[in-house]
Design an enzyme around this catalytic site. Structure first.
Site, PDB file in Angstrom:
ATOM      1  N   ASP A   1      36.807  14.451  89.473  1.00  0.00           N
ATOM      2  CA  ASP A   1      36.481  13.174  90.086  1.00  0.00           C
ATOM      3  C   ASP A   1      36.710  12.072  89.043  1.00  0.00           C
ATOM      4  OD1 ASP A   1      35.192  11.913  92.474  1.00  0.00           O
ATOM      5  OD2 ASP A   1      33.795  11.212  90.935  1.00  0.00           O
TER       6      ASP A   1
ATOM      7  N   GLU B   1      41.605  12.655  90.220  1.00  0.00           N
ATOM      8  CA  GLU B   1      41.903  11.313  90.698  1.00  0.00           C
ATOM      9  C   GLU B   1      42.363  10.495  89.494  1.00  0.00           C
ATOM     10  OE1 GLU B   1      38.813  10.080  94.086  1.00  0.00           O
ATOM     11  OE2 GLU B   1      37.832  10.519  92.210  1.00  0.00           O
TER      12      GLU B   1
END
Ligand code: CA
Length: 651
Positions: free
Chosen positions: A334, A365
Site C-alpha cells: 500500500d 501502489e
C-alpha cells in the site's frame, strides 16, 4: 530530547553506526526457556509485564529488562511461557508508555497485549506439506476482503463462518446454499483466477474484535504488523486461534490451485504516539517535518521512515516472516511510493535468494497520499522512479485504468469503454503495459506492470460505467448498454501485457451503489452479493473465457523487456476504432499473430486483414469462440462498442 532534535540525531550516520542491531527481536520459546528482546536505544528503563489473560486482569509478574549493546534490552527465563500474554513499559526522557511488542507474533483481544507463542502449535494438520500450486503462464489476481467476501447470506457459507478466515476453507459453497451456482472459493476456482489478494489481514485497529459483528473496515490502519487480524477469527481472545485459522485459509487456497497475496501497509500506523513502534523508540520509525512534527505522506496522519536502517529491517523481517510462517506467495504494498527503492530492492533480493527468482510476487501502489519528508538522498518508489526498481517489482498502472474507464477526477469522465476520447496509439500503449522505451512509458518491462480497471479504491467498474454513460440527467443507461461497455473494458484489459488484477465482483458487475470510498461503509454497501454473480452470469462467463484464453497467448503473457518488440503495427480503420497487431509466437499456441480490434463507436467497424488464415477468438458477445474458431479472411468486422480478437494461424 525535542522532536526536531531527535530527527537530526536519528538521521545522523553516527546513530546507525552505534545502534544498528541484528540480534533476534520479539519473544521466542525453545528448550532453554523463553527469551524476550526489544530494541529501544533511547530508553532509560524497560519493564516486562506477564499476564494470564489477553484482555483482562492485572499482571501476575513483572521483570526489568537488562540493557545490552546497541540499544537491545533482554530478559530470559528457563520457563516455557507459551500462551502467556505480555507487554512492556518503556521509559524515555522520563515518560513511560505501555506498549505491545513491536515484534509480537501473537496477541490477545484487539492487539493490546502480545502473546508468547510456540508457532509449531498453531499449524493445522498437514501444514508441513502445504506448498504453493505451480505457477501458471499468467498471474490473474482477484482482490478480496475477508469480511465482505462471505458475510452475505447469499454466499451460502454457514452463519458462524461468514466473514471469517474459515469461509475461505469451504470448497463447495453455492448461492444461498442451494443449486449449483458457485460462490467464494468454489467460484474463484471455476473462473480460473490464479491468485487471491487478501486486503489487510494483519491486526488493524478500527474494528473492535469483541464488538458489533456488523462493524466493517477495509483495515488500512495497522496495529500489529506480524499478527493476523482477530475479527476474522472465530475466537479473537486466544492468540493462537487467529494464527491457525489464517493458515488454514492459505492451505485451502493452495490446495485448490490458488496462490495467496497479502496486502501490506507499512507506510503508516493507525496511531502515531500510541503505536508500539513510537512507544519503543519515540519518533525513530516516523518521518518528521523540520519542526519535528509528523510528516503525513500517507494522508492518514503519519508516514514510516523506511530509509532508517532499523525501520528497513523491521519491514524486511516482517515480509520474510509472512512468507515463511504463513506461506504467503506475494505482497501488495500500500502506498509503495512512500517506501524507498533501496528497501524494495532489498526485499526483492531477499525473497529471490530464499525462494527462487520471481517466485514471490512483489508490487505496489507507485504513489503516496500526500507530501513526504524523506531524508535527502532517499529515492522513493513512486512512478517516476520505477526504473530504479528491480524489473520484478510491479506497480499499478493507472494509465490503462484511466484510458479505459475515464479518470478519477469526475465520476462522469469517460474512457474507451464509455464513448470517451479514443486514440489507437494510447490503445497500443495499454496493450504494451506502458512498458519499454517510449516517452510516455514509465514501466521498464511488462514484469513491472499491473494492468487493472478496478480495485477496492474508488468506484467499482460497474458504478463508474453507470455514472459515465449517464450523460445528461434524463437518461439512465440501460443495463445492456452498461454490460456491453463492461465487456469491451474487460476485453481491452485482457489484451494488456503485464499481470492482471481486479476487484472481486468486477466480473459480475459489482456495485457499491455509487459509493466511492467505502472503507467504513456498512456491510450492505461492501458485501459481495453472490446472487448478482448468478444474475450476471453472461458477464461472468465472458470474463471466464478471457481468463482461459489469456493463459494460452504468449504475446500477452510475455513479461520480458523485449515484449514490446512484439508490436507489429497499429491501425486506425476509422475514428473511434483502432487495431493492434502483435507477434504471438511462443510455446503452446496455434497462432503466430494476434489482431486486437477495438471499436468504441455506435457503428460497426470493418477493417482489411493482412494475408493469412485468421480465426475469431473473441467478439463482443462471446469470449469462448476460440474453442471452435471460425475462419475469416479479407475483412473483419467489429460490432458497435465491442472488441474483436483474431489469431493468425501458424505456417
Ligand atoms: Ca484488530
Amino acid at each position: 530530547m525535542h522532536a526536531a532534535t531527535l530527527k537530526t540525531f536519528f538521521d545522523s550516520e553516527g546513530f546507525e553506526y552505534q545502534y544498528h542491531c541484528d540480534a533476534p527481536l520479539g519473544s521466542s520459546v525453545s528448550v532453554y526457556g523463553t527469551h524476550f528482546a526489544i530494541w529501544a536505544p533511547t530508553a532509560q528503563r524497560v519493564v516486562l509485564y506477564l499476564h494470564h489473560s489477553g484482555h483482562e486482569g492485572w499482571a501476575y509478574a513483572s521483570h526489568d529488562l537488562a540493557r545490552g549493546e546497541r540499544g537491545l534490552w533482554t530478559w530470559d527465563t528457563p520457563e516455557n511461557l507459551d500462551g502467556v500474554y505480555y507487554g512492556y513499559d518503556v521509559t524515555v526522557d522520563g515518560e513511560t508508555r505501555f506498549i505491545a511488542d513491536p515484534y509480537a507474533r501473537a496477541c490477545g483481544l484487539n492487539g493490546v497485549r502480545s502473546m508468547v507463542v510456540d508457532l509449531a502449535r498453531t499449524n493445522p494438520p498437514g501444514w508441513e506439506k502445504d506448498r504453493a500450486p505451480k505457477r501458471q503462464s499468467e498471474d490473474i489476481i482477484y482482490e478480496i476482503h475477508v469480511k465482505d467476501f462471505s458475510c452475505d447470506a447469499s454466499s451460502g457459507v454457514p452463519e458462524k463462518y461468514r466473514g471469517k478466515y474459515k469461509a475461505l476453507t469451504l470448497e463447495k459453497t453455492t448461492v444461498n446454499g442451494m443449486g449449483r451456482r458457485p460462490t467464494c472459493l468454489n467460484y474463484i476456482k471455476k473462473q480460473g483466477f490464479t491468485h487471491v489478494e487478501l486486503m489487510p489481514v494483519y491486526d488493524y485497529g478500527s474494528v473492535d474484535e469483541a464488538g458489533d459483528p456488523n462493524a466493517f473496515n477495509w483495515g488500512y490502519d495497522p496495529v500489529n504488523y506480524n499478527v493476523p487480524e482477530g475479527s476474522y477469527a472465530t475466537d479473537p481472545y486466544h492468540g493462537e486461534v487467529r494464527i491457525r485459522e489464517l493458515k488454514e485459509a492459505v492451505q485451502a487456497l493452495h490446495k485448490n490451485g490458488i496462490r495467496v497475496i497479502m496486502d501490506v501497509v507499512y507506510n503508516h500506523t493507525y496511531h502515531l504516539e500510541r503505536s508500539c513502534l513510537f512507544g519503543a523508540v519515540p519518533w525513530y520509525y516516523y518521518r518528521q517535518n523540520a519542526d519535528g512534527s509528523a510528516s503525513n505522506g500517507s494522508g492518514c496522519g503519519s508516514e514510516i521512515a523506511s530509509e532508517r536502517s532499523m525501520c528497513a529491517r523491521y519491514i524486511l523481517d516482517s515480509v520474510l516472516y509472512w512468507a515463511e510462517e504463513y506461506h504467503i506467495d506475494g505482497f501488495r504494498f500500500d502506498l509503495m511510493g512512500l517506501l524507498d527503492t533501496d528497501l524494495m530492492n532489498k526485499i526483492r533480493q531477499a525473497l529471490d535468494s530464499k525462494y527462487g527468482e520471481g517466485e514471490k510476487l512483489l508490487f505496489g501502489e507507485p504513489w503516496a497520499g500526500g507530501r513526504s519528508a524523506e531524508r535527502p538522498g532517499t529515492q522513493l518508489a513512486h512512478k517516476g522512479n520505477l526504473h530504479l526498481l528491480h524489473p520484478s517489482i510491479g506497480a499499478f498502472c493507472d494509465n490503462t485504468r484511466d484510458a479505459v474507464k475515464g479518470g478519477l477526477g469526475d465520476p462522469r469522465s469517460r474512457g474507451f469503454a464509455s464513448f470517451g476520447e479514443f486514440n489507437s496509439e494510447w490503445l497500443a500503449c495499454c496493450v504494451r503495459g506502458w512498458a519499454g522505451k517510449h516517452p510516455m512509458h514509465a514501466f521498464s518491462a511488462p514484469s513491472q506492470t499491473i494492468s487493472y480497471l478496478s480495485s477496492h479504491d474508488d468506484w467499482t467498474l460497474w458504478d463508474k460505467l453507470v455514472y459515465s454513460l449517464h450523460g445528461d440527467r434524463r437518461f439512465v443507461p440501460r443495463r445492456e448498454d452498461v454490460l456491453r461497455s463492461n465487456k469491451l473494458a474487460a476485453a481491452i484489459l485482457f489484451c494488456c501485457q503485464g499481470r492482471l488484477f481486479m476487484l472481486s465482483g468486477e466480473d459480475f458487475g459489482r456495485t457499491k451503489l455509487g459509493v466511492r470510498n467505502s472503507y467504513k461503509s456498512p456491510l450492505r454497501i461492501n458485501r459481495l452479493d453472490w446472487k448478482r454473480a448468478s444474475r450476471f452470469r453472461g458477464l461472468t462467463e465472458y470474463y471466464r473465457g478471457l481468463i482461459a484464453l489469456r493463459k494460452t497467448l504468449p504475446g500477452l503473457c510475455d513479461k520480458r523487456v523485449q515484449a514490446n518488440q512484439r508490436l507489429i503495427e497499429v491501425v486506425s480503420p476509422m475514428r473511434g476504432a483502432g487495431a493492434v497487431r502483435l507477434d504471438n509466437r511462443g510455446k503452446g499456441t496455434k497462432y503466430s499473430e494476434l489482431m486486437i480490434l477495438i471499436n468504441t463507436t455506435q457503428e460497426p467497424c470493418s477493417m482489411a486483414l493482412p494475408e493469412g488464415k485468421w480465426r475469431v477468438l473473441v467478439d463482443g458477445t462471446s469470449s469462448f469462440l476460440w474453442k471452435k474458431p471460425q475462419s475469416v479472411s479479407g475483412e473483419a468486422e467489429a460490432a458497435p462498442v465491442s472488441a474483436l480478437v483474431l489469431g493468425r494461424e501458424l505456417g
